[in-house]
Enzyme design. Sequence first.
Site, PDB file in Angstrom:
ATOM      1  CD  GLU A  25      -6.671   2.588 -55.548  1.00  0.00           C
ATOM      2  OE1 GLU A  25      -5.804   1.775 -55.227  1.00  0.00           O
ATOM      3  OE2 GLU A  25      -6.523   3.820 -55.401  1.00  0.00           O
ATOM      4  CD  GLU A  26      -5.728   7.082 -54.674  1.00  0.00           C
ATOM      5  OE1 GLU A  26      -5.206   6.566 -53.667  1.00  0.00           O
ATOM      6  OE2 GLU A  26      -5.130   7.248 -55.747  1.00  0.00           O
ATOM      7  CG  HIS A  68      -1.781   9.718 -52.827  1.00  0.00           C
ATOM      8  ND1 HIS A  68      -1.152   8.641 -52.252  1.00  0.00           N
ATOM      9  CD2 HIS A  68      -2.668   9.194 -53.717  1.00  0.00           C
ATOM     10  CE1 HIS A  68      -1.640   7.514 -52.761  1.00  0.00           C
ATOM     11  NE2 HIS A  68      -2.551   7.823 -53.661  1.00  0.00           N
ATOM     12  CG  ASP A  95      -3.496   2.473 -59.498  1.00  0.00           C
ATOM     13  OD1 ASP A  95      -3.248   3.653 -59.832  1.00  0.00           O
ATOM     14  OD2 ASP A  95      -3.927   2.159 -58.367  1.00  0.00           O
ATOM     15  CG  ASP A 107      -2.617   7.070 -57.719  1.00  0.00           C
ATOM     16  OD1 ASP A 107      -3.415   6.262 -58.222  1.00  0.00           O
ATOM     17  OD2 ASP A 107      -2.362   7.115 -56.505  1.00  0.00           O
ATOM     18  CG  HIS A 142      -7.965   4.292 -59.168  1.00  0.00           C
ATOM     19  ND1 HIS A 142      -7.873   5.596 -58.716  1.00  0.00           N
ATOM     20  CD2 HIS A 142      -6.746   3.761 -58.988  1.00  0.00           C
ATOM     21  CE1 HIS A 142      -6.636   5.818 -58.285  1.00  0.00           C
ATOM     22  NE2 HIS A 142      -5.917   4.724 -58.447  1.00  0.00           N
TER      23      HIS A 142
HETATM   24 ZN    ZN Z   1      -3.974   4.485 -57.702  1.00  0.00          ZN
END
Ligand code: ZN
Length: 378
Positions: free
Chosen positions: A234-235, A340, A262, A196, A177
């Site tokens: 995706e998140e 994140h 991922d 990520d 992603h």
């Molecule tokens: Zn991810």
Amino acid sequence: MKLFSFITFILTIVQVTVGLPFVSRRVLQLSEDTTITVPEYEKLSLLRKGVRFIDITEHVELPFFNKRPENKVVPTYKYPALVSNDQIVQKLIDNIDKHSMYDNLAKFTSFYTRYYKSEYGYQSAQWLEQKIQNITSGLPEKVLTVERFSHNWKQYSIIVKIEGSETPDDIIVMGSHQDSMNLILPSVLAAPGADDDGSGTVTNLEALRLYVEYFLKKGQRPKNTVEFHFYSAEEAGLLGSLDVFTHYSTENKRVVAMLQQDMTGYVQDPKYEHVGLVTDYTTEALTNFVKLIIDAYLSIPYIETECGYACSDHGSATKNGFPAAFVIESEFSKTSKYIHTTMDTLDRLSFDHMAEHTKIVIGSIIELGDWKFAELKN
Ligand SMILES: [Zn+2]
Ligand SMILES: *[C@@H]1O[C@H](CO)[C@@H](O)[C@H](O)[C@H]1NC(C)=O
């Protein structure tokens, strides 16, 4: 006076009836049998608490018209039990270019965020698309296509397709992603998203580059169709990949294997470097095939691990009845804790480790590209 209160009354009615639809509500699947409906802003608080879900809002059918089961059954295919192209694969993985992977990730993480609703996220998709065009420019459009898959938000997914020469209806998908997200304030704060999932993106980009080079030299395509998917959103609950795989399922396409990358770059303990092979909510036969690839081509072992419901885009594949596997940078408890946040940066990652993941992708597409699929009857 009376007229005034009448107007206030009318305004209130208008506000309630017109205003309500704008408090968008989302339907979230928290597990195979738990579905909840929440206001859009609740999604973020759930994600902050570490709750993962598939946001099925766009694909909920009215009960009256619902002809499709909630989750489709994944058929069992007979994957190769031995690797049979080791010389080809070895040659390709000898040419993995970690400098090129570094440059790609440096550029990809230079976008302030790749949040799927943001202008930046749109720009990062445009860069990625151009990069893919450059990497694949040697192959004619009859053989290879790069398509935008648009959604109900700004950032689009990208689908790269190498059409199979003999059995093009059997599709192999390598996924990752492209979006990133700062969980504190997604629309305001930076989200470099190096691990990520910038890492998975450049892992697949490098495999694609080498694969295209290989076919240019050999002058011959795979028998099955091989696709690379770069999903948006995706998140936010696998939104992009769910759009893609639901579309595939509606079109009666047959994805015979989907492999997700991922988070492929973080190594907590270099003395015990390994990859994490996800065993929950994945397809056992395909996961066993990936074990074979890891044993044959990697210089590090795998450790089996679980990552929970809807932990990445492979969940959208299995939900639509397509077999899927997922390899992550390590066992789940040892994966990066910086994701994140603004701290998910490239200086914390190992390009040697990312290259190991690229080997998995190259090994898988070479071994599966010409594999003749057979379904096992239970
Ligand atoms: Zn991810
Ligand atoms: C693609 O190639 C063109 C021409 O060589 C170059 O100008 C451009 O910067 C490249 N784009 C990317 C994203 O690499």
